[in-house]
Design an enzyme around this catalytic site. Sequence first.
Site, PDB file in Angstrom:
ATOM      1  N   GLU A   1      57.200  44.032  40.433  1.00 34.68           N
ATOM      2  CA  GLU A   1      55.916  43.747  41.096  1.00 34.68           C
ATOM      3  C   GLU A   1      55.271  45.043  41.580  1.00 34.68           C
ATOM      4  O   GLU A   1      54.066  45.221  41.496  1.00 34.68           O
ATOM      5  CB  GLU A   1      56.101  42.775  42.272  1.00 34.68           C
ATOM      6  CG  GLU A   1      56.626  41.414  41.870  1.00 34.68           C
ATOM      7  CD  GLU A   1      55.829  40.769  40.754  1.00 34.68           C
ATOM      8  OE1 GLU A   1      54.596  40.773  40.814  1.00 34.68           O
ATOM      9  OE2 GLU A   1      56.453  40.272  39.800  1.00 34.68           O
TER      10      GLU A   1
ATOM     11  N   TRP B   1      53.717  46.420  38.603  1.00 36.67           N
ATOM     12  CA  TRP B   1      52.431  45.742  38.293  1.00 36.67           C
ATOM     13  C   TRP B   1      51.311  46.425  39.078  1.00 36.67           C
ATOM     14  O   TRP B   1      50.225  46.646  38.576  1.00 36.67           O
ATOM     15  CB  TRP B   1      52.459  44.267  38.716  1.00 36.67           C
ATOM     16  CG  TRP B   1      52.840  43.301  37.633  1.00 36.67           C
ATOM     17  CD1 TRP B   1      54.007  42.608  37.555  1.00 36.67           C
ATOM     18  CD2 TRP B   1      52.053  42.900  36.492  1.00 36.67           C
ATOM     19  NE1 TRP B   1      53.990  41.805  36.428  1.00 36.67           N
ATOM     20  CE2 TRP B   1      52.806  41.964  35.768  1.00 36.67           C
ATOM     21  CE3 TRP B   1      50.792  43.246  36.015  1.00 36.67           C
ATOM     22  CZ2 TRP B   1      52.340  41.362  34.603  1.00 36.67           C
ATOM     23  CZ3 TRP B   1      50.320  42.649  34.846  1.00 36.67           C
ATOM     24  CH2 TRP B   1      51.090  41.729  34.159  1.00 36.67           C
TER      25      TRP B   1
ATOM     26  N   TRP C   1      28.333  29.870  31.929  1.00 36.56           N
ATOM     27  CA  TRP C   1      29.048  29.315  33.088  1.00 36.56           C
ATOM     28  C   TRP C   1      28.209  28.203  33.699  1.00 36.56           C
ATOM     29  O   TRP C   1      26.989  28.300  33.738  1.00 36.56           O
ATOM     30  CB  TRP C   1      29.266  30.388  34.155  1.00 36.56           C
ATOM     31  CG  TRP C   1      30.127  31.542  33.764  1.00 36.56           C
ATOM     32  CD1 TRP C   1      29.703  32.796  33.428  1.00 36.56           C
ATOM     33  CD2 TRP C   1      31.554  31.575  33.699  1.00 36.56           C
ATOM     34  NE1 TRP C   1      30.774  33.608  33.156  1.00 36.56           N
ATOM     35  CE2 TRP C   1      31.936  32.885  33.312  1.00 36.56           C
ATOM     36  CE3 TRP C   1      32.565  30.633  33.926  1.00 36.56           C
ATOM     37  CZ2 TRP C   1      33.260  33.262  33.145  1.00 36.56           C
ATOM     38  CZ3 TRP C   1      33.884  31.025  33.765  1.00 36.56           C
ATOM     39  CH2 TRP C   1      34.223  32.326  33.379  1.00 36.56           C
TER      40      TRP C   1
ATOM     41  N   ASN D   1      51.000  34.660  46.085  1.00 31.32           N
ATOM     42  CA  ASN D   1      50.640  34.996  44.699  1.00 31.32           C
ATOM     43  C   ASN D   1      50.509  33.765  43.793  1.00 31.32           C
ATOM     44  O   ASN D   1      49.568  33.660  43.010  1.00 31.32           O
ATOM     45  CB  ASN D   1      51.659  35.967  44.110  1.00 31.32           C
ATOM     46  CG  ASN D   1      51.288  36.360  42.698  1.00 31.32           C
ATOM     47  OD1 ASN D   1      50.226  36.934  42.465  1.00 31.32           O
ATOM     48  ND2 ASN D   1      52.140  36.022  41.738  1.00 31.32           N
TER      49      ASN D   1
ATOM     50  N   TRP E   1      34.354  34.108  37.033  1.00 29.05           N
ATOM     51  CA  TRP E   1      35.489  34.695  37.745  1.00 29.05           C
ATOM     52  C   TRP E   1      35.051  35.780  38.730  1.00 29.05           C
ATOM     53  O   TRP E   1      35.713  36.009  39.747  1.00 29.05           O
ATOM     54  CB  TRP E   1      36.522  35.267  36.757  1.00 29.05           C
ATOM     55  CG  TRP E   1      36.006  36.375  35.866  1.00 29.05           C
ATOM     56  CD1 TRP E   1      35.413  36.235  34.657  1.00 29.05           C
ATOM     57  CD2 TRP E   1      36.029  37.794  36.118  1.00 29.05           C
ATOM     58  NE1 TRP E   1      35.070  37.459  34.138  1.00 29.05           N
ATOM     59  CE2 TRP E   1      35.442  38.439  35.007  1.00 29.05           C
ATOM     60  CE3 TRP E   1      36.511  38.577  37.157  1.00 29.05           C
ATOM     61  CZ2 TRP E   1      35.303  39.818  34.909  1.00 29.05           C
ATOM     62  CZ3 TRP E   1      36.379  39.958  37.072  1.00 29.05           C
ATOM     63  CH2 TRP E   1      35.782  40.562  35.967  1.00 29.05           C
TER      64      TRP E   1
ATOM     65  N   TRP F   1      42.158  38.662  38.717  1.00 30.56           N
ATOM     66  CA  TRP F   1      41.063  37.778  38.279  1.00 30.56           C
ATOM     67  C   TRP F   1      40.830  37.882  36.782  1.00 30.56           C
ATOM     68  O   TRP F   1      40.569  36.875  36.117  1.00 30.56           O
ATOM     69  CB  TRP F   1      39.784  38.076  39.075  1.00 30.56           C
ATOM     70  CG  TRP F   1      39.829  37.381  40.400  1.00 30.56           C
ATOM     71  CD1 TRP F   1      40.237  37.918  41.596  1.00 30.56           C
ATOM     72  CD2 TRP F   1      39.548  35.998  40.657  1.00 30.56           C
ATOM     73  NE1 TRP F   1      40.217  36.952  42.576  1.00 30.56           N
ATOM     74  CE2 TRP F   1      39.783  35.764  42.031  1.00 30.56           C
ATOM     75  CE3 TRP F   1      39.117  34.935  39.871  1.00 30.56           C
ATOM     76  CZ2 TRP F   1      39.607  34.511  42.622  1.00 30.56           C
ATOM     77  CZ3 TRP F   1      38.935  33.691  40.461  1.00 30.56           C
ATOM     78  CH2 TRP F   1      39.185  33.491  41.816  1.00 30.56           C
TER      79      TRP F   1
END
Length: 486
Positions: A273, A276, A304, A339, A357, A380
């Site tokens: 993590e 990441w 959208w 998360n 988004w 996102w």
Amino acid sequence: MNKADSIALMWFRRDLRLTDNATLYQALSGHEKVIPVFIFDEIILSQLPKSDRRLTFIDESLTELADKIAAQGGRLQIYYGNPIKLIPQLALQFSVDVVYAGEDYEPYARERDAQVALVLAEQQRKLQLIKDQVVFAKDEVLSQKGTPLTVFTPYKNAWLKRLRVDDLTTCDTAALSAHWYAADKLSCQRVTLESLGFERQSLVVKPGETGAQLAWQDFQQRMSFYKDKRDFPGVKGVSYLSVHLRFGTISVRQLALAAWMQGGEGANTWLSELIWREFYMQFMYHHPNVAHQAYKAEWREQPWENRADWFAAWCEGRTGYPIVDAAMRQLNQTGFMHNRLRMIVAAFLIKDLDINWQWGEAYFAQQLLDYDLSANNGGWQWASSTGCDAAQPFRIFNPVLQSEKFDAKGKFIKKYVPELSKLDAKSIHAPWKMSLIERQALQFVLGKNYPLPIVDHDVARKKALQKYANIKQMNERDSNLSLKGA
Ligand SMILES: Cc1cc2nc3c(=O)[nH]c(=O)nc-3n(C[C@H](O)[C@H](O)[C@H](O)COP(=O)(O)OP(=O)(O)OC[C@H]3O[C@@H](n4cnc5c(N)ncnc54)[C@H](O)[C@@H]3O)c2cc1C
């Protein structure tokens, strides 16, 4: 430059700590005297609401930092203004030779630092940026061909392959504390939260180095269970260190070293993590345009629905999907979201509500205490399938199944959606499925005690799949046309 009479400025930014601060270490060890400075950047502050929680976190972390520096004979100078003007002014006023700051990889910070460096260079002074907030930055982890990596697993493998114990060595700044510029020769008035017009907020995390070390000690005992417990928001399974990593109240080297040394499934998963985090930071560094557009060009021009009333329901936690609503209320009340829930609510906004988004990204940016441009944008773009190593567009989270799997007894839901507290573990994930008799027995009226679902997931799913199929078809047609034209 002669160290004996040289003066440095230590410009604190995303590194609000003394312990194992690589930038501070360079400043203290390379100069006779060091002036510590923090600037509340007027450009950043002008975009924040007066109730922004992050300002409280920063202010309280600065109080602790200032006290620690004072105990060593120094004095933290806290200003409000434009760093591009203030830093060179201070450098001039105190005849500073070098300004030290932790290297920052975000587009705004890079631009700001380039301008500060330019003005300092005109004064024959230097801005020295030091890597501190990551283990590896910029071009330090590349593919075998020497190019930046856009997929996490090869990045992680290359990161681990490169890692040596020296990369995680602690910088012992305590031994160098004799180098602070004398406090009585500095006279800056302390800029406070209140003097800036911001309201002090109550925080669910303890700020400062002390808060970070307490959270870390607490997590260290739980690290070996991380892999098994990390996905359940009702369980204390994660570290809750993201805000400390964001503001540098703890050193990432200290954390990575401990996880690396401990080994085993839990610690290794947690180390992943941290990787990441660095993956997204280096990605933002190499692709700064993703800050305002989809990484994958073929997904940029999607249609959208963008219904304002649905967006408001999502933000306020009244979509009628209990796990989504509980998560959004956790975010609004505490500034934190687990998360697993970030993934669920992001998928719901994009794929069930058909809302851009970037609206969700912007809402998270306002609300999250741990808001970080790279991680948030990465998260996102992952959820919207537009990013580098993103979720497959045709893979659509079912919010009810996610809820049943990760909050089986509804413990987390009940904490943030108390109006559902009487519902049992079977009904709490989808209250609209309860029979009339069940609802009457609990005096539970859908639409009154709790909203009806604003969309039907099965219908929304089919609509999303159709939209993705259309986009895919259009992209294939465009690429065939351009091949023919070539
Ligand atoms: C849509 C979305 C938005 C997100 N926005 C942010 C954000 O603004 N700031 C932020 O720090 N994280 C963000 N994340 C990543 C992740 O959700 C948080 O880092 C994590 O929930 C923080 O809790 P923790 O400290 O207990 O994490 P732990 O599970 O204990 O992980 C340890 C640390 O690793 C880092 N980390 C963990 N997961 C990720 C990840 N997926 N990407 C990048 N770094 C990670 C964080 O620094 C975290 O503190 C986002 C994820 C998604 C899906």
